[in-house]
Design an enzyme around this catalytic site. Structure first.
Site, PDB file in Angstrom:
ATOM      1  N   ASP A  13     -57.641  -0.905  34.233  1.00 14.86           N
ATOM      2  CA  ASP A  13     -57.076   0.428  34.455  1.00 14.86           C
ATOM      3  C   ASP A  13     -55.573   0.360  34.438  1.00 14.86           C
ATOM      4  O   ASP A  13     -54.961  -0.039  35.429  1.00 14.86           O
ATOM      5  CB  ASP A  13     -57.569   0.967  35.801  1.00 14.86           C
TER       6      ASP A  13
ATOM      7  N   GLU B 160     -49.354   8.345  35.655  1.00  8.51           N
ATOM      8  CA  GLU B 160     -50.727   8.830  35.854  1.00  8.51           C
ATOM      9  C   GLU B 160     -51.212   8.491  37.243  1.00  8.51           C
ATOM     10  O   GLU B 160     -51.850   9.291  37.920  1.00  8.51           O
ATOM     11  CB  GLU B 160     -51.659   8.216  34.803  1.00  8.51           C
ATOM     12  N   GLU B 161     -50.913   7.268  37.670  1.00 10.43           N
ATOM     13  CA  GLU B 161     -51.468   6.806  38.945  1.00 10.43           C
ATOM     14  C   GLU B 161     -50.956   7.614  40.138  1.00 10.43           C
ATOM     15  O   GLU B 161     -51.598   7.683  41.163  1.00 10.43           O
ATOM     16  CB  GLU B 161     -51.197   5.313  39.141  1.00 10.43           C
TER      17      GLU B 161
ATOM     18  N   ASP C 206     -58.899   5.909  29.417  1.00 17.13           N
ATOM     19  CA  ASP C 206     -58.123   5.399  30.546  1.00 17.13           C
ATOM     20  C   ASP C 206     -58.571   3.955  30.765  1.00 17.13           C
ATOM     21  O   ASP C 206     -58.035   3.039  30.141  1.00 17.13           O
ATOM     22  CB  ASP C 206     -58.372   6.309  31.759  1.00 17.13           C
TER      23      ASP C 206
ATOM     24  N   HIS D 194     -57.600  -0.923  41.113  1.00 16.43           N
ATOM     25  CA  HIS D 194     -56.360  -0.674  41.866  1.00 16.43           C
ATOM     26  C   HIS D 194     -55.960  -1.795  42.823  1.00 16.43           C
ATOM     27  O   HIS D 194     -55.293  -1.544  43.835  1.00 16.43           O
ATOM     28  CB  HIS D 194     -56.437   0.667  42.616  1.00 16.43           C
TER      29      HIS D 194
HETATM   30 ZN   LIG Z   1     -56.244   4.872  35.135  1.00 19.09          ZN
END
Ligand SMILES: [Zn+2]
Ligand SMILES: *[C@@H]1O[C@H](CO)[C@@H](O)[C@H](O)[C@H]1NC(C)=O
Ligand SMILES: *[C@@H]1O[C@H](CO)[C@@H](O)[C@H](O)[C@H]1NC(C)=O
Ligand SMILES: *[C@@H]1O[C@H](CO)[C@@H](O)[C@H](O)[C@H]1NC(C)=O
Ligand SMILES: *[C@@H]1O[C@H](CO)[C@@H](O)[C@H](O)[C@H]1NC(C)=O
Ligand SMILES: *[C@@H]1O[C@H](CO)[C@@H](O)[C@H](O)[C@H]1NC(C)=O
Ligand SMILES: *[C@@H]1O[C@H](CO)[C@@H](O)[C@H](O)[C@H]1NC(C)=O
Ligand SMILES: *[C@@H]1O[C@H](CO)[C@@H](O)[C@H](O)[C@H]1NC(C)=O
Ligand SMILES: *[C@@H]1O[C@H](CO)[C@@H](O)[C@H](O)[C@H]1NC(C)=O
Length: 718
Positions: free
Chosen positions: A371, A408-409, A440, A520
């Protein structure tokens, strides 16, 4: 003040992006097989294209992009933006940086401690991800700085209560059990809904602070071996992420870039303060969470609250001999993030152009191998393929934009800014955009998954017939479930579909019904991808092929001339009829008598008839061939802009930025989509007058869409 629907009885189904039950239109495997069999064979340029993406090349670019942290707005972000721009240019595609000034936050310090009556610290959370000898990027400053973006700084000492997933029904269950959230720290687990809405729900319930942890039931040892022995989340690993209130409005909460002197209040209907939490929020690992769960008193939690830790889950509050001390210091600053925009001009005159837009974000928590940079590596393979075609003389009929987003995050900042700036005004490039194709997390497992606009489903099924699944070697069309999920939020398609009404797809390879394990965390690294995610980089290749082939078929080629667009509106009509049935099924007899669905039923019938008319018209034009050029132009104008008709000028109740009447992120779930959001959310809140007026408003939009297909001179946009 959050002045949207007042919640009385929470009956929301709690869907999540990767939940097998998330809202979707099921095409059925048989229909997918038929559509892929009847689809066009490969053209010359398509065959050439499919041979270009290579696993060695995808691996090399992923390795470069993930060599250092590239969190939005940091020097690493700029460095990787330049890398992507240069790669586009090397492929022969003109490209430039598109800086956007936005609000960002970075971590300074944090603490979470169990203290006794004398103020002595009995136990403290580590708040750090362990260094793994086998993962050579894991020893980074960021491993000691786990945080939630947009959390304000704060210092709170209070008891903890455990609020499960932080959904409205979880807070309702605590209330029913007599557990007081007001004045407490709400401890919640990740899963089911977007984390920002956990913070929003906790704040609304009167919590002084919120802590969100990753229970091993969702993505840790309960799923399988943990990293580095397997793909799942290890004990010290923390899921970072934004806690913006994304279902109220996406994008930068300050709108510093806003066009025509607009501000966030005008665009979103909310002030900056209403779009981000006012209580401090901290993400933690399950290793750390065990300390605080173990010290809870109160009744045993209901079964739905229990996770996979070997403890008795209680609701809290914390045993009276202890309190919990939470401290968070974050730094807020306004500074640029860097989108990269590449463009291949089409050969249609500008006023007839219908651009195809590809997008993937590039900014990451922290290295982002899955990601989002698996998608970035794929975008670069697509760019290489299109570049090769350009060299061999191919020219697209319609323009193609290749977009590498940043921010984006933090809350879809870069894409939303670009979308808003280019979405309005007669000459705006997105005014006539045909489709937005998002990738994504390109690869985090072996299962192909797609969310999107139903009118694109047939085209996609045809494309999947030409790409092989890396493991079975069978066409992807045979592996795909045929479920086309509704678009919720949580990635960059949001501004395009929900605000601008541009048909969109969001594609990925996933582990199945779960978020992948290192999401993440610092372990979403090149080493994870090279050992667990996609060791041969063959899923990277497959996605590049799907993405590129879909692009080629939408953009058309100058050599083949202008043909009717490959959109199937009948599938869109069937999906709408499915949404109506779902809304009705969600009602019991008493509630059903309060609502009158006929306007929607009539509108959807009209839309189905118009769709069938369009299909016959497309056949006729195809048979006429090049002599039908002007008729095809008119037809494509109507079909290509049709999705705009679903936009409601004043937006959804209580959230005007979301304008699409057929789907939006759930108000309380965020990632998970709601179909007919205005109607279904009013039903959930038992606001019958509002539900009825939303039925009417949506019926009008569907009627308008039907009319825009059949009435050649009608040009409908919001
Ligand atoms: Zn992402
Ligand atoms: C989907 O719904 C079924 C029936 O309501 C339920 O048993 C199942 O656990 C749900 N699946 C997920 C992934 O939530
Ligand atoms: C590319 O994939 C093949 C299997 O299809 C594999 O043998 C090879 O090692 C892979 N190369 C790279 C660089 O991953
Ligand atoms: C992370 O914190 C540990 C413990 O305080 C410290 O030893 C280490 O040097 C820090 N690592 C980095 C990269 O800052
Ligand atoms: C769970 O915890 C109990 C008490 O600490 C211990 O006796 C038991 O062995 C643990 N079970 C597992 C599966 O770890
Ligand atoms: C880190 O490990 C990966 C794969 O295990 C390897 O390809 C890479 O070269 C290593 N990087 C450094 C800086 O040692
Ligand atoms: C990688 O490719 C090799 C063949 O080159 C194959 O034997 C192996 O199973 C593949 N690994 C994965 C994880 O697909
Ligand atoms: C569009 O999809 C419908 C439903 O699957 C199908 O019956 C129809 O044949 C398709 N239209 C075209 C032109 O292929
Ligand atoms: C039916 O729905 C209404 C409105 O949502 C609710 O008040 C009522 O309790 C429901 N009745 C049953 C039997 O579920």
């Amino acid at each position: 003040m959050l002045h949207f629907l007042v919640l009385t009885l929470p009956v929301f189904s709690s869907s999540c992006t990767l939940d097998g039950n998330a809202s979707h239109h099921d095409l059925g495997r048989e229909a997918v097989r038929k559509m892929s069999q009847s689809a066009a064979g490969l053209s010359w340029e398509e065959s050439v294209f499919l041979d270009i993406p290579s696993n060695a090349s995808a691996r090399a670019s992923l390795e470069f992009i993930t060599r250092k942290p590239h969190v939005a707005g940091t020097p690493g972000d700029l460095h990787m933006a330049q890398y992507v721009r240069d790669a586009f240019q090397r492929a022969g595609i003109s490209a430039e940086l598109d800086p956007q000034k936005v609000l960002l936050t970075y971590p300074i310090s944090s603490a979470l401690q169990l203290v006794d009556g004398t103020g002595r610290v009995v136990s403290a959370a580590k708040l750090a991800e362990d260094v793994l000898q086998t993962d050579n990027t894991s020893d980074t400053w960021w491993r000691n700085h786990t945080f939630n973006a947009y959390s304000p700084s704060g210092d709170v000492t209070a008891p903890v209560v455990y609020a499960n997933f932080g959904l409205p029904e979880d807070f309702a269950a605590l209330k029913a059990a007599g557990v007081q959230v007001r004045g407490a720290i709400a401890l919640m687990r990740y899963g089911k809904c977007f984390r920002g809405l956990k913070a929003m729900n906790a704040q609304k319930a009167g919590a002084l602070a919120a802590v969100i942890y990753s229970d091993p039931e969702q993505d840790g040892f309960a799923k399988g071996s943990v990293y580095p022995y397997g793909p799942w989340r290890p004990e010290s690993s923390v899921q970072r992420g934004s806690i913006q209130f994304i279902s109220l409005c996406a994008g930068d909460p300050t709108r510093a870039y806003a066009p025509h002197g607009m501000d966030v209040e005008e665009l979103c209907g909310y002030s900056e303060k209403e779009l981000i939490p006012q209580i401090p929020v901290l993400p933690i690992s399950y290793g750390d969470a065990a300390i605080f769960l173990d010290s809870l008193g109160g009744p045993e939690a209901p079964p739905s609250f229990r996770g996979a830790l070997n403890i008795t889950y209680r609701t809290g509050p914390t045993e009276t001999k202890y309190k919990v001390h939470l401290q968070v210091a974050n730094h807020f600053q306004s500074s640029p993030v860097w989108n990269v925009i590449g463009k291949i001009p089409g050969t249609l005159p500008a006023e007839l152009d219908q651009p195809v837009v590809l997008g993937n974000h590039r900014d990451a928590w922290i290295f982002g191998a899955a990601d989002p940079n698996s998608g970035t590596a794929q975008l670069l393979e697509v760019a290489k393929g299109l570049g090769e075609l350009l060299q061999r003389g191919w020219r697209p009929l319609r323009s193609i934009f290749l977009c590498s987003w940043s921010g984006e995050e933090y809350g879809l900042l870069g894409s939303t800014a670009w979308g808003e700036v280019n979405g309005d005004g007669q000459r705006a490039v997105l005014k006539r955009a045909l489709a937005y194709l998002n990738v994504d997390v390109g690869v985090s497992g072996p299962h192909f998954r797609v969310a999107g606009t139903p009118s694109l489903a047939q085209l996609l099924a045809g494309v999947l017939g030409h790409v092989r699944h890396p493991e079975s070697q069978k066409p992807l069309s045979e592996q795909w479930s045929g479920k086309l999920y509704s678009l919720g939020s949580g990635s960059d398609y949001t501004v395009f579909i929900d605000h601008l009404g541009i048909p969109s797809l969001d594609m990925s390879f996933t582990p199945g019904n779960a978020q992948y394990g290192v999401y993440h965390s610092v372990y979403d690294s090149f080493t994870w991808m090279a050992t667990e995610g996609d060791p041969n980089f063959t899923y990277h290749v497959a996605m590049s092929q799907v993405w590129g082939l879909t692009t080629l078929r939408l953009a058309g080629s100058t050599k083949s001339g202008n043909l009717p667009l490959p959109l199937n509106l009948t599938i869109q009509a069937q999906a709408i009829q499915g949404y109506i049935a779902e809304a009705q099924e969600s009602l019991n007899g008493t509630a059903q008598r309060k609502l009158w669905f006929e306007p929607l039923e009539q509108a959807s019938e009209a839309f189905l008839r118009a769709a069938q008319h369009a299909s016959a018209e497309a056949d006729r034009l195809r048979r006429l061939g090049p002599s039908a050029f002007h008729e095809v132009v008119a037809f494509n104008n109507r079909i290509g802009l049709l999705e705009r008709s679903f936009l409601m000028e004043s937006g959804l109740p209580g959230r005007k930025w979301f304008r699409h009447c057929l789907q939006a992120p759930g108000l309380y779930t965020g990632y998970g989509a709601k179909t007919f959001p205005g109607i279904n959310e009013a039903i959930s809140a038992e606001e019958w007058d509002l539900a009825q007026s939303q039925i009417k408003a949506c019926a009008q939009r569907i009627e308008a869409a039907a009319a825009s297909i059949t009435e050649p001179n009608r040009f409908i946009t919001v």
